[in-house]
Design a protein around this motif. Structure first.
Motif, PDB file in Angstrom:
ATOM      1  N   SER A   4       0.822  -1.210   0.000  1.00 15.81           N
ATOM      2  CA  SER A   4       0.000   0.000   0.000  1.00 15.81           C
ATOM      3  C   SER A   4       0.857   1.262   0.000  1.00 15.81           C
ATOM      4  O   SER A   4       0.337   2.359  -0.163  1.00 15.81           O
ATOM      5  N   ARG A   6       2.683   4.097  -1.376  1.00 16.78           N
ATOM      6  CA  ARG A   6       2.577   4.740  -2.691  1.00 16.78           C
ATOM      7  C   ARG A   6       3.925   5.089  -3.289  1.00 16.78           C
ATOM      8  O   ARG A   6       4.080   5.089  -4.500  1.00 16.78           O
ATOM      9  N   SER A  61       3.088   7.875   1.992  1.00 18.49           N
ATOM     10  CA  SER A  61       2.679   9.209   1.545  1.00 18.49           C
ATOM     11  C   SER A  61       2.422  10.153   2.719  1.00 18.49           C
ATOM     12  O   SER A  61       2.593  11.365   2.589  1.00 18.49           O
ATOM     13  N   SER A  95      -4.432  14.934  -1.049  1.00 20.68           N
ATOM     14  CA  SER A  95      -3.451  14.053  -1.671  1.00 20.68           C
ATOM     15  C   SER A  95      -2.807  14.844  -2.805  1.00 20.68           C
ATOM     16  O   SER A  95      -3.509  15.386  -3.667  1.00 20.68           O
ATOM     17  N   LYS A  97       0.120  14.821  -5.806  1.00 24.76           N
ATOM     18  CA  LYS A  97       1.077  14.101  -6.657  1.00 24.76           C
ATOM     19  C   LYS A  97       2.126  15.100  -7.131  1.00 24.76           C
ATOM     20  O   LYS A  97       1.788  16.187  -7.598  1.00 24.76           O
ATOM     21  N   THR A 106       3.779  10.773  -3.954  1.00 26.08           N
ATOM     22  CA  THR A 106       2.525  11.232  -3.369  1.00 26.08           C
ATOM     23  C   THR A 106       2.783  11.715  -1.962  1.00 26.08           C
ATOM     24  O   THR A 106       3.483  11.063  -1.186  1.00 26.08           O
TER      25      THR A 106
END
Length: 139
Positions: A4, A6, A61, A95, A97, A106
């Motif tokens: 999980s 990122r 992240s 969130s 990017k 991220t």
């Protein structure tokens, strides 16, 4: 194995500096940046890390902070410059990017931080990652 986490960056170990309990490991990422990881000495030995070892650097992240520019006089070892490519705002969290040399990362930060920093898609930012928050994996 699927994770999980990122942020997963391929790279090559350039230095392993062992201490009594922890080891500092320098990794050259595919995009050319250098990332520092502080991992247990036991982990470094079990992974067989040495200069030239291929690794994957992993960072959750939620452990990535953002700044509107480089910061001097800061203990955080890893500062990766980039530009925002996507920004998803929630009621409380966002969130973000960020395109960095050789890839994308991220960051999950508060909506308040996004507003206070004036962040938007295409903003230049610097991703800040503490060395203790970088995990290393070998295939």
């Amino acid at each position: 194995m699927t994770l999980s986490i990122r942020n997963q960056f391929p790279g090559t170990v350039t230095e392993v500096r062992p201490g009594e309990v922890m080891a500092l490991v320098k990794v050259r990422l595919a995009g050319g940046q250098e990332l520092t990881a502080a991992i247990t000495l036991e982990a470094a030995e079990q992974l067989g890390l040495a200069s030239g070892s291929p690794v994957r650097a992993l960072v959750k992240s939620t452990e990535v902070s953002l700044s509107s520019g480089r910061i001097e006089g800061l203990s955080i070892r890893n500062q990766l410059p980039g530009a925002i490519t996507r920004l998803d705002l929630g009621e409380v969290m966002a969130s973000v990017k960020v395109a960095v040399a050789g890839g994308e990362l991220t960051a999950v930060i508060t909506k308040d931080a996004v507003e206070e920093l004036g962040l938007f898609v295409s903003s230049d930012v610097v991703a800040l990652i503490k060395a203790t928050e970088v995990s290393l994996a070998v295939d």
